[in-house]
Design a protein around this motif. Structure first.
Motif, PDB file in Angstrom:
ATOM      1  N   MET A   1      31.289  38.095  33.298  1.00 12.07           N
ATOM      2  CA  MET A   1      30.942  38.194  34.710  1.00 12.07           C
ATOM      3  C   MET A   1      31.549  37.527  35.750  1.00 12.07           C
ATOM      4  N   VAL A   2      32.082  38.389  36.848  1.00 14.67           N
ATOM      5  CA  VAL A   2      33.530  37.935  37.602  1.00 14.67           C
ATOM      6  C   VAL A   2      32.646  37.016  38.590  1.00 14.67           C
ATOM      7  N   ALA A   3      33.228  35.724  38.865  1.00 13.49           N
ATOM      8  CA  ALA A   3      32.727  34.965  39.960  1.00 13.49           C
ATOM      9  C   ALA A   3      32.681  35.343  41.307  1.00 13.49           C
ATOM     10  N   ASP A   4      31.734  35.060  42.120  1.00 14.17           N
ATOM     11  CA  ASP A   4      31.908  35.593  43.570  1.00 14.17           C
ATOM     12  C   ASP A   4      33.221  35.242  44.180  1.00 14.17           C
ATOM     13  N   GLU A   5      33.814  34.207  44.077  1.00 15.34           N
ATOM     14  CA  GLU A   5      35.054  33.713  44.782  1.00 15.34           C
ATOM     15  C   GLU A   5      36.070  34.837  44.357  1.00 15.34           C
ATOM     16  N   ARG A   7      35.715  37.939  43.060  1.00 14.65           N
ATOM     17  CA  ARG A   7      35.509  39.040  43.530  1.00 14.65           C
ATOM     18  C   ARG A   7      35.947  39.172  45.194  1.00 14.65           C
ATOM     19  N   LYS A   8      35.705  38.223  45.834  1.00 14.26           N
ATOM     20  CA  LYS A   8      36.026  38.354  47.229  1.00 14.26           C
ATOM     21  C   LYS A   8      37.482  37.990  47.212  1.00 14.26           C
ATOM     22  N   ALA A   9      38.343  37.396  46.504  1.00 15.91           N
ATOM     23  CA  ALA A   9      39.843  37.404  46.562  1.00 15.91           C
ATOM     24  C   ALA A   9      40.325  38.710  46.123  1.00 15.91           C
ATOM     25  N   ILE A  10      39.765  39.577  45.218  1.00 11.39           N
ATOM     26  CA  ILE A  10      40.081  40.928  45.083  1.00 11.39           C
ATOM     27  C   ILE A  10      39.764  41.779  45.958  1.00 11.39           C
ATOM     28  N   ASP A  11      38.548  41.857  46.783  1.00  8.81           N
ATOM     29  CA  ASP A  11      38.374  42.490  48.139  1.00  8.81           C
ATOM     30  C   ASP A  11      39.278  41.987  49.075  1.00  8.81           C
ATOM     31  N   THR A  12      39.540  40.835  49.294  1.00 13.79           N
ATOM     32  CA  THR A  12      40.569  40.632  50.382  1.00 13.79           C
ATOM     33  C   THR A  12      42.103  41.311  50.167  1.00 13.79           C
ATOM     34  N   ASN A  13      42.415  41.270  48.665  1.00 11.70           N
ATOM     35  CA  ASN A  13      43.608  41.873  48.490  1.00 11.70           C
ATOM     36  C   ASN A  13      43.636  43.348  48.710  1.00 11.70           C
ATOM     37  N   ASN A  14      42.543  43.923  48.585  1.00  7.24           N
ATOM     38  CA  ASN A  14      42.620  45.510  48.348  1.00  7.24           C
ATOM     39  C   ASN A  14      42.350  45.648  50.132  1.00  7.24           C
ATOM     40  N   LYS A  15      41.724  44.743  51.005  1.00  3.49           N
ATOM     41  CA  LYS A  15      41.790  45.010  52.357  1.00  3.49           C
ATOM     42  C   LYS A  15      43.259  44.994  52.944  1.00  3.49           C
ATOM     43  N   ARG A  16      43.978  44.006  52.403  1.00  2.00           N
ATOM     44  CA  ARG A  16      45.344  43.707  52.846  1.00  2.00           C
ATOM     45  C   ARG A  16      46.208  44.893  52.378  1.00  2.00           C
ATOM     46  N   PHE A  17      46.051  45.398  51.182  1.00  2.00           N
ATOM     47  CA  PHE A  17      46.859  46.345  50.696  1.00  2.00           C
ATOM     48  C   PHE A  17      46.737  47.619  51.628  1.00  2.00           C
ATOM     49  N   GLY A 116      47.876  32.986  43.647  1.00  2.14           N
ATOM     50  CA  GLY A 116      46.307  33.519  43.623  1.00  2.14           C
ATOM     51  C   GLY A 116      46.377  34.807  42.810  1.00  2.14           C
ATOM     52  N   TRP A 117      45.202  35.604  43.164  1.00  2.99           N
ATOM     53  CA  TRP A 117      45.342  37.077  42.227  1.00  2.99           C
ATOM     54  C   TRP A 117      46.185  37.768  42.978  1.00  2.99           C
ATOM     55  N   LYS A 118      46.906  38.554  41.823  1.00  6.96           N
ATOM     56  CA  LYS A 118      48.239  39.395  42.214  1.00  6.96           C
ATOM     57  C   LYS A 118      48.031  40.876  41.215  1.00  6.96           C
ATOM     58  N   ASN A 119      48.271  41.881  42.061  1.00  9.41           N
ATOM     59  CA  ASN A 119      48.314  43.077  41.042  1.00  9.41           C
ATOM     60  C   ASN A 119      49.344  43.204  40.315  1.00  9.41           C
ATOM     61  N   MET A 120      49.201  43.212  38.783  1.00  2.00           N
ATOM     62  CA  MET A 120      50.028  43.569  38.038  1.00  2.00           C
ATOM     63  C   MET A 120      50.454  44.801  37.483  1.00  2.00           C
ATOM     64  N   TRP A 121      49.495  45.711  37.237  1.00  5.50           N
ATOM     65  CA  TRP A 121      49.638  47.180  37.025  1.00  5.50           C
ATOM     66  C   TRP A 121      48.649  47.995  37.787  1.00  5.50           C
ATOM     67  N   ASP A 122      49.439  48.908  38.383  1.00  4.43           N
ATOM     68  CA  ASP A 122      48.565  49.856  39.180  1.00  4.43           C
ATOM     69  C   ASP A 122      48.870  51.410  38.928  1.00  4.43           C
ATOM     70  N   ILE A 123      47.793  51.895  38.529  1.00  4.75           N
ATOM     71  CA  ILE A 123      47.964  53.251  37.982  1.00  4.75           C
ATOM     72  C   ILE A 123      46.594  53.902  38.800  1.00  4.75           C
ATOM     73  N   TRP A 124      47.054  55.197  39.304  1.00  3.00           N
ATOM     74  CA  TRP A 124      46.160  56.018  39.905  1.00  3.00           C
ATOM     75  C   TRP A 124      46.317  57.543  40.020  1.00  3.00           C
ATOM     76  N   ASN A 125      45.737  58.572  39.984  1.00  3.28           N
ATOM     77  CA  ASN A 125      45.849  59.960  40.335  1.00  3.28           C
ATOM     78  C   ASN A 125      44.793  60.769  41.151  1.00  3.28           C
ATOM     79  N   THR A 126      44.984  61.806  41.271  1.00  5.01           N
ATOM     80  CA  THR A 126      43.982  62.622  42.302  1.00  5.01           C
ATOM     81  C   THR A 126      42.622  62.765  41.463  1.00  5.01           C
ATOM     82  N   SER A 127      41.707  62.963  42.292  1.00  3.28           N
ATOM     83  CA  SER A 127      40.349  62.980  41.767  1.00  3.28           C
ATOM     84  C   SER A 127      39.424  64.418  42.602  1.00  3.28           C
ATOM     85  N   PRO A 128      38.872  65.057  41.807  1.00  6.49           N
ATOM     86  CA  PRO A 128      38.375  66.299  42.406  1.00  6.49           C
ATOM     87  C   PRO A 128      37.436  65.644  43.496  1.00  6.49           C
TER      88      PRO A 128
END
Length: 128
Positions: A1-5, A7-17, A116-128
């Motif tokens: 289980m990921v600690a709340d702090e 999860r908040k750090a990842i959420d903050t990074n996603n908002k910054r992105f 802090g928490w940093k994105n190392m590998w990022d992969i994506w593609n389209t979704s229906p």
């Protein structure tokens, strides 16, 4: 289980992105990536290193991507590495073109670094 702090750090990074797209500033978007990060764009070569990643996002913003909304479905892992699975919506307004939205799915590997928490590998593609 990921600690709340964590999860908040990842959420903050996603908002910054996402903030970088709203402001048209690729340096904000790239700031969530580690110096030695790699992105894996669909149908394109890998992009390696934060500087190259910033240039990549600058081109994406210039092409008309003006907003990114990310939704985390799962965040798990142990120690200093996590993986995130999610979905997103790209809001596109190409110069002289019609606004559109593109659904995506993604996987990100996060690493806890001295910065802090940093994105190392990022992969994506389209979704229906």
């Amino acid at each position: 289980m990921v600690a709340d702090e964590v999860r908040k750090a990842i959420d903050t990074n996603n908002k910054r992105f996402s903030e970088g797209f709203l402001k048209g500033d690729a340096s904000i978007t790239a700031s969530v990536f580690a110096e030695n990060a790699v992105v894996f764009p669909p149908d394109a070569p890998m992009v390696e290193g934060r500087g190259a990643i910033e240039e990549f996002w600058r081109a994406v913003i210039a092409s008309g991507v003006k907003g990114v909304e990310l939704t985390t479905i799962e965040l798990s892992g142990i120690g200093d590495c996590l993986h995130e699975r999610g979905t997103g919506i790209l809001r596109i307004r190409p110069p002289g073109g019609t606004p559109a939205e593109q659904k995506i799915k993604f996987v990100v590997v996060w690493k806890h670094t001295a910065d802090g928490w940093k994105n190392m590998w990022d992969i994506w593609n389209t979704s229906p």
